[in-house]
Design a protein around this motif. Sequence first.
Motif, PDB file in Angstrom:
ATOM      1  N   ASN A  20       2.982   2.320  -2.840  1.00 54.30           N
ATOM      2  CA  ASN A  20       2.535   3.711  -2.963  1.00 54.30           C
ATOM      3  C   ASN A  20       1.027   3.809  -2.741  1.00 54.30           C
ATOM      4  O   ASN A  20       0.547   4.704  -2.041  1.00 54.30           O
ATOM      5  CB  ASN A  20       2.924   4.255  -4.341  1.00 54.30           C
ATOM      6  CG  ASN A  20       2.728   5.747  -4.438  1.00 54.30           C
ATOM      7  OD1 ASN A  20       2.742   6.451  -3.431  1.00 54.30           O
ATOM      8  ND2 ASN A  20       2.532   6.236  -5.647  1.00 54.30           N
ATOM      9  N   ALA A  24      -0.750   5.672   0.382  1.00 57.04           N
ATOM     10  CA  ALA A  24      -1.749   6.720   0.138  1.00 57.04           C
ATOM     11  C   ALA A  24      -3.026   6.428   0.923  1.00 57.04           C
ATOM     12  O   ALA A  24      -3.639   7.337   1.487  1.00 57.04           O
ATOM     13  CB  ALA A  24      -2.053   6.824  -1.357  1.00 57.04           C
ATOM     14  N   ASN A  28      -4.493   8.759   3.860  1.00 53.21           N
ATOM     15  CA  ASN A  28      -5.876   9.222   3.809  1.00 53.21           C
ATOM     16  C   ASN A  28      -6.586   8.935   5.127  1.00 53.21           C
ATOM     17  O   ASN A  28      -7.296   9.782   5.660  1.00 53.21           O
ATOM     18  CB  ASN A  28      -6.590   8.519   2.653  1.00 53.21           C
ATOM     19  CG  ASN A  28      -7.969   9.067   2.411  1.00 53.21           C
ATOM     20  OD1 ASN A  28      -8.591   9.638   3.284  1.00 53.21           O
ATOM     21  ND2 ASN A  28      -8.457   8.857   1.200  1.00 53.21           N
TER      22      ASN A  28
END
Length: 128
Positions: A20, A24, A28
């Motif tokens: 996770n 992320a 980004n």
Amino acid sequence: MHTSTESSPGLFSSVRRLLNTALAGVENRIELFLVELREARVRVFDVLLLGCAAAVLGFMALLMVTVTLVVVFWDSARVPVLVVLSAGYSLATIGVFWRLKVRLRSWSSFSATLDELKKDRACLEEKS
């Protein structure tokens, strides 16, 4: 008595959190890349539009200056005026092309995205 099946939910949870976090980070970086892509597209369009306007207006101005000077010096020195203007225009053209070449050579796109990816890689290499 602890069995390996009792510790596996913790392991799966840790792997899931790690994935996770990695996703992320990738998300980004993709968002940053897309923002820079939009900025680059706007910047290129703006430069092209301004460049075309400057070229057309500059051509018209040079044409009018040339015609005006030739008419003013028609009887006394039209050929020398045309030679001087042609030489000046040629030198200016060479200067503009040189400047354009320098500008295109130093053009950098997506530098923030590349910097962030390099930082991520350095961080991962430090932890290994």
